[in-house]
Each structure stands twice: as C-alpha cells, then as structure tokens.
Motif scaffolding. Structure first.
Motif, mmCIF file in Angstrom:
data_model
loop_
_atom_site.group_PDB
_atom_site.id
_atom_site.type_symbol
_atom_site.label_atom_id
_atom_site.label_comp_id
_atom_site.label_asym_id
_atom_site.label_seq_id
_atom_site.Cartn_x
_atom_site.Cartn_y
_atom_site.Cartn_z
ATOM 1 N N ASN A 1 50.860 24.381 -30.537
ATOM 2 C CA ASN A 1 51.459 23.755 -29.804
ATOM 3 C C ASN A 1 51.983 24.353 -28.862
ATOM 4 O OD1 ASN A 1 51.683 20.315 -30.068
ATOM 5 N ND2 ASN A 1 52.026 21.629 -31.676
ATOM 6 N N ASP A 2 52.638 25.780 -29.035
ATOM 7 C CA ASP A 2 52.743 26.610 -27.799
ATOM 8 C C ASP A 2 52.438 26.640 -27.552
ATOM 9 O OD1 ASP A 2 55.740 26.763 -29.293
ATOM 10 O OD2 ASP A 2 55.683 28.388 -30.473
ATOM 11 N N LEU A 3 50.621 27.156 -27.613
ATOM 12 C CA LEU A 3 50.159 28.145 -26.981
ATOM 13 C C LEU A 3 49.000 27.055 -25.961
ATOM 14 C CD1 LEU A 3 47.505 29.962 -27.132
ATOM 15 C CD2 LEU A 3 45.992 28.644 -28.451
ATOM 16 N N THR A 4 49.594 25.926 -25.884
ATOM 17 C CA THR A 4 49.419 24.184 -24.835
ATOM 18 C C THR A 4 50.670 23.817 -24.624
ATOM 19 O OG1 THR A 4 49.066 22.486 -27.323
ATOM 20 C CG2 THR A 4 47.178 23.653 -26.434
ATOM 21 N N GLU A 5 51.905 24.657 -24.337
ATOM 22 C CA GLU A 5 52.538 24.160 -23.589
ATOM 23 C C GLU A 5 53.450 23.207 -24.279
ATOM 24 O OE1 GLU A 5 51.933 24.767 -20.125
ATOM 25 O OE2 GLU A 5 52.319 27.656 -20.464
ATOM 26 N N TRP A 6 53.141 22.046 -25.598
ATOM 27 C CA TRP A 6 53.907 20.721 -26.220
ATOM 28 C C TRP A 6 52.455 20.090 -24.789
ATOM 29 C CZ3 TRP A 6 55.598 20.460 -31.088
ATOM 30 C CH2 TRP A 6 56.130 21.823 -31.442
ATOM 31 N N GLN A 7 51.423 19.914 -24.989
ATOM 32 C CA GLN A 7 51.311 18.926 -23.344
ATOM 33 C C GLN A 7 50.382 17.770 -24.298
ATOM 34 O OE1 GLN A 7 48.372 21.019 -20.336
ATOM 35 N NE2 GLN A 7 51.033 22.420 -19.808
ATOM 36 N N HIS A 8 49.954 17.766 -25.223
ATOM 37 C CA HIS A 8 49.180 16.959 -26.051
ATOM 38 C C HIS A 8 48.876 16.066 -27.290
ATOM 39 C CE1 HIS A 8 46.018 18.482 -23.790
ATOM 40 N NE2 HIS A 8 46.103 20.089 -23.718
ATOM 41 N N ALA B 1 37.830 20.610 -26.212
ATOM 42 C CA ALA B 1 38.242 21.072 -25.286
ATOM 43 C C ALA B 1 39.374 21.750 -24.952
ATOM 44 C CB ALA B 1 39.410 19.862 -24.678
ATOM 45 N N LEU B 2 39.424 22.167 -25.911
ATOM 46 C CA LEU B 2 40.832 22.957 -26.197
ATOM 47 C C LEU B 2 39.642 24.682 -27.325
ATOM 48 C CD1 LEU B 2 44.256 21.890 -27.907
ATOM 49 C CD2 LEU B 2 43.157 22.381 -25.672
ATOM 50 N N LEU B 3 39.148 24.264 -26.823
ATOM 51 C CA LEU B 3 38.413 26.314 -27.641
ATOM 52 C C LEU B 3 38.194 27.229 -26.405
ATOM 53 C CD1 LEU B 3 34.994 24.083 -29.087
ATOM 54 C CD2 LEU B 3 36.852 25.646 -30.679
ATOM 55 N N PRO B 4 37.771 26.912 -25.188
ATOM 56 C CA PRO B 4 37.891 28.638 -24.540
ATOM 57 C C PRO B 4 39.420 28.948 -25.111
ATOM 58 C CG PRO B 4 37.265 26.767 -22.991
ATOM 59 C CD PRO B 4 38.045 26.265 -24.815
ATOM 60 N N LEU B 5 40.511 27.822 -24.480
ATOM 61 C CA LEU B 5 41.674 28.667 -24.922
ATOM 62 C C LEU B 5 41.494 29.157 -25.966
ATOM 63 C CD1 LEU B 5 44.803 28.893 -23.591
ATOM 64 C CD2 LEU B 5 45.565 27.033 -24.552
ATOM 65 N N LEU B 6 41.639 28.253 -27.783
ATOM 66 C CA LEU B 6 42.049 28.899 -28.936
ATOM 67 C C LEU B 6 40.825 30.503 -28.247
ATOM 68 C CD1 LEU B 6 41.144 25.505 -30.778
ATOM 69 C CD2 LEU B 6 43.218 26.870 -30.700
ATOM 70 N N LEU B 7 39.356 30.693 -28.078
ATOM 71 C CA LEU B 7 38.941 31.926 -28.043
ATOM 72 C C LEU B 7 38.865 33.042 -27.522
ATOM 73 C CD1 LEU B 7 35.057 29.975 -28.592
ATOM 74 C CD2 LEU B 7 36.164 30.999 -30.009
ATOM 75 N N ALA B 8 40.264 32.961 -26.477
ATOM 76 C CA ALA B 8 41.160 33.870 -25.963
ATOM 77 C C ALA B 8 42.138 34.396 -27.105
ATOM 78 C CB ALA B 8 41.635 33.355 -24.242
ATOM 79 N N GLU B 9 42.634 33.543 -27.843
ATOM 80 C CA GLU B 9 43.334 34.132 -29.190
ATOM 81 C C GLU B 9 42.841 34.738 -29.444
ATOM 82 O OE1 GLU B 9 46.907 34.151 -28.572
ATOM 83 O OE2 GLU B 9 46.504 33.714 -26.129
#
Length: 231
Positions: free
Chosen positions: A27-34, A72-80
């Motif tokens: 949730n921190d990674l996605t800024e609690w948007q979902h 849908a969040l995979l690109p964000l996750l794979l960057a980490e």
C-alpha cells in the motif's frame, strides 16, 4: 459450479515480512490508492466484504478482481523486486460426499458471537456455534466469487481435535480486545480451493484453508476446548 482465479505473488529478493508488513509495503508502494489492497473507505471506515487481496508470510495473492489489480501493478512491483508468480484456475461445486479440510489460525468471532461463546458452557452447544459460524464464513466466500449455495444445502461438521491456538490482541478505537484463534479439521459437502482465507483477519494471513491430506483420523469425536476468559 463457479470458476474463478487466484494469482499468488512472492517477492524474491526482499527481507522477510509478516502479512501485516507486506500489506503496508504494497500500500505504501501504491500510495494507498486502491481500496482492494486495504479495504478502507476513502471517507473513513472499512468495507465489510470478503478481501480479494490477501497477505501471507511469503507475499500476497489476489482473487478475481484482486488478481486483475495485482497484474496491473506488475510494472511497479518489478521495479522493486524480482517476483515468483502462480496463477490457478479454481472452481467451487457441491459434492455428494463430504471432503476434509484443515484451517490454521482461524479467528471465528466478532464481538457479538464471542459474547455468545463466553456465555455457552456446554461443549455440544459450543461446537454447534462454531459449525454455524464456519458455515457462514464459507457462504460468504462463495457469494464473493459468484457461487450461490442453495438454502440449507451446505453441511459442515467439525471433526477430530479442536485445537485452541490462543488469544491475539488487537486494538480498536475504544479498547484493546482479544481474539481467540483455533486450528480445526472439518468436513463439508463442497469443493473449496486450497489457500483461501476464512473468518476474521483473512487479509492478514489468518484462517488459511488447507486440503486435509494427513493420515485418517482415528478419533472423530470433537474434544472439549478450555474456556479461557480475558479481562
């Protein structure tokens, strides 16, 4: 019969985290948007629904729309981090013969039915209460994935030893409370997928359902549970 999907994701090169810590990390990674990731309403309070994203000690999983969001969040996750992923197609159906299951760290009670538990002294009555609660948890999960069970056709029975794991402390706005947890074996006339959560706290790794594959249970009597009260 109803079909649905479960996407499991395990980050590979990050330090060990508890389910609660994975929840905070994602949730921190996605800024609690979902809100599917945390179940909190934007205006305050919580969504009272079955969590479609659930956190485990080795990562997290998404069911149906929860899995779609994680994809849908995979690109964000794979960057980490590097990821190990597994997609399972599952189905629910009623059975003519009961199937055995195990639940670990099952938290059956909310405030109202915990009060009933405390006021119930007979072991038969307590077992009936737990069976009714577990039936409700299964019905709730089935509704969340689009499978409506015909009225009163689901049969759930606790079997073997009822293992009381202990009390878990949790806080509310008004007080610190204690939540009783169990490891249980049960049988039910329904096909359920391994790894889903049932009961309270399933988004944080509680109430994990496992297919019962151990040796046959010799003693099928439910054994008494100690009545421990917390002040």
């Amino acid at each position: 019969m109803a079909q649905f999907s479960i996407l499991s994701i395990q980050p590979q090169n990050l330090p060990y985290r508890t389910p609660q810590q994975w929840r905070s990390w994602l949730n921190d990674l996605t800024e609690w948007q979902h809100d599917l990731l945390h179940n909190h309403k934007e205006e305050g309070g919580e969504h009272y629904r079955y969590p479609m994203v659930q956190y485990r000690h080795n990562g997290f999983c998404g069911i149906n729309e929860g899995g779609t969001l994680l994809m849908a969040l995979l690109p964000l996750l794979l960057a980490e981090t590097q990821l190990s992923m597994d997609m399972q197609r599952e189905e629910i159906q009623m059975l003519t013969q009961p199937k055995q299951y195990r639940i670990i760290n099952w938290q059956p009670f909310h405030a109202e039915n915990y009060q009933i538990w405390q006021e119930t002294n007979g072991i038969i009555e307590r077992i009936d209460l737990l069976q009714n609660i577990l039936t409700g948890h299964i019905l709730g999960f089935c509704r969340s994935v689009g499978f409506e069970i015909p009225d009163k056709s689901l049969k759930v029975k606790l079997i073997g030893s009822l293992k009381e794991v202990g009390y878990k402390k949790f806080s509310t706005q008004n007080a610190d409370l204690w939540r009783l947890t169990f490891d249980v074996l049960f049988e039910a006339n329904i096909q359920l997928p391994q790894g889903i959560g049932l009961g309270k706290g399933v988004s944080k790794g509680k109430g994990i359902l496992l297919h019962q594959i151990s040796a046959p249970i010799k003693d099928t009597r439910v054994k008494p549970v100690s009545a421990v009260h917390k002040n």
